[in-house]
Write a protein that holds these residues in place. Structure first.
Motif, PDB file in Angstrom:
ATOM      1  N   ILE A   1      53.109 -10.560  -1.527  1.00 15.20           N
ATOM      2  CA  ILE A   1      51.724 -10.903  -1.843  1.00 15.20           C
ATOM      3  C   ILE A   1      50.732 -10.088  -1.006  1.00 15.20           C
ATOM      4  N   SER A   2      51.229  -9.446   0.021  1.00 15.66           N
ATOM      5  CA  SER A   2      50.375  -8.577   0.838  1.00 15.66           C
ATOM      6  C   SER A   2      50.293  -7.166   0.262  1.00 15.66           C
ATOM      7  N   ILE A   3      51.313  -6.784  -0.534  1.00 16.09           N
ATOM      8  CA  ILE A   3      51.399  -5.404  -1.027  1.00 16.09           C
ATOM      9  C   ILE A   3      51.056  -5.273  -2.503  1.00 16.09           C
ATOM     10  N   VAL A   4      51.685  -6.098  -3.348  1.00 17.96           N
ATOM     11  CA  VAL A   4      51.558  -5.947  -4.810  1.00 17.96           C
ATOM     12  C   VAL A   4      50.119  -6.065  -5.306  1.00 17.96           C
ATOM     13  N   PRO A   5      49.297  -7.016  -4.801  1.00 16.17           N
ATOM     14  CA  PRO A   5      47.900  -7.080  -5.280  1.00 16.17           C
ATOM     15  C   PRO A   5      47.097  -5.813  -5.002  1.00 16.17           C
ATOM     16  N   LYS A   6      47.478  -5.060  -3.988  1.00 18.21           N
ATOM     17  CA  LYS A   6      46.775  -3.800  -3.710  1.00 18.21           C
ATOM     18  C   LYS A   6      46.980  -2.799  -4.846  1.00 18.21           C
TER      19      LYS A   6
END
Length: 203
Positions: free
Chosen positions: A164-169
């Motif tokens: 959730i820290s990487i994919v939304p970017k």
């Protein structure tokens, strides 16, 4: 006293804080409201599986103490099939009636539209969750508390927080919705590996 459920609840609270922060960035307050609605529906179908896991714990622990390993395998398989069946049913209901389900919680058209889009992604891996829940409870039932705790935290913390820290970017709000099913599938795979290795052991 069992520590695994305690850590699961602690992890759930922590991930809600992280998720709300990411939702605020990529979707604002409306997205947070949509997530609240989505998770409420999500839990309707998960609660029976959590209940099954508690019932399974007694059966597995008793047979493990009696060294009835074939009974353990049969019981675990029955619970896994039953839990997965419930979640497949939930998956189908959500796919067929997303508007009706979300409409129970809100009549705001903008929120309704956002939640419908989100729930289709967020619950994509719903049928896989039963294996993660029941598999981790199996290890708790046979006294492998550390393994149980590790497996319990996989989908809630260990996999989910990095995702959730990487994919939304990369994918924005859709990446927030997608983080949970990615974590669910990853956790299911790891739990399956642990279960297979456990039953390969020479009892």
């Amino acid at each position: 006293m069992s520590l695994t459920p305690f850590f699961m609840e602690l992890a759930a609270g922590s991930i809600h804080l992280v998720t709300n922060r990411v939702l605020k960035i990529y979707g604002g307050d409306l997205a947070i409201g949509a997530m609240t609605t989505i998770t409420s529906i999500y839990l309707i179908f998960l609660m029976p599986v959590f209940g099954m896991s508690q019932g399974m714990q007694t059966i597995i622990a008793y047979n493990y103490g009696a060294k009835e390993y074939e009974h353990i395998k049969k019981a675990l398989i029955i619970f896994l099939i039953s839990g997965t069946t419930i979640l497949i049913f939930g998956f189908i209901i959500i796919r067929l009636f997303p508007q009706e389900l979300i409409g129970i919680f809100t009549n705001n058209s903008e929120l309704l539209e956002l939640a419908i889009d989100g729930i289709k992604i967020y619950t994509f891996a719903l049928p896989a969750i039963g294996i993660s829940i029941l598999g981790s409870m199996y290890f708790q039932s046979i006294g492998s508390a550390k393994i149980s705790m590790l497996l319990s935290l996989l989908r809630q913390v260990i996999i989910l927080i990095p995702v959730i820290s990487i994919v939304p970017k990369l994918y924005g709000l859709n990446g927030v919705w997608a983080a949970q099913p990615i974590a669910d599938l990853g956790a299911m795979t790891i739990v399956c590996i642990f279960l297979i290795n456990e039953f390969k052991k020479d009892k």
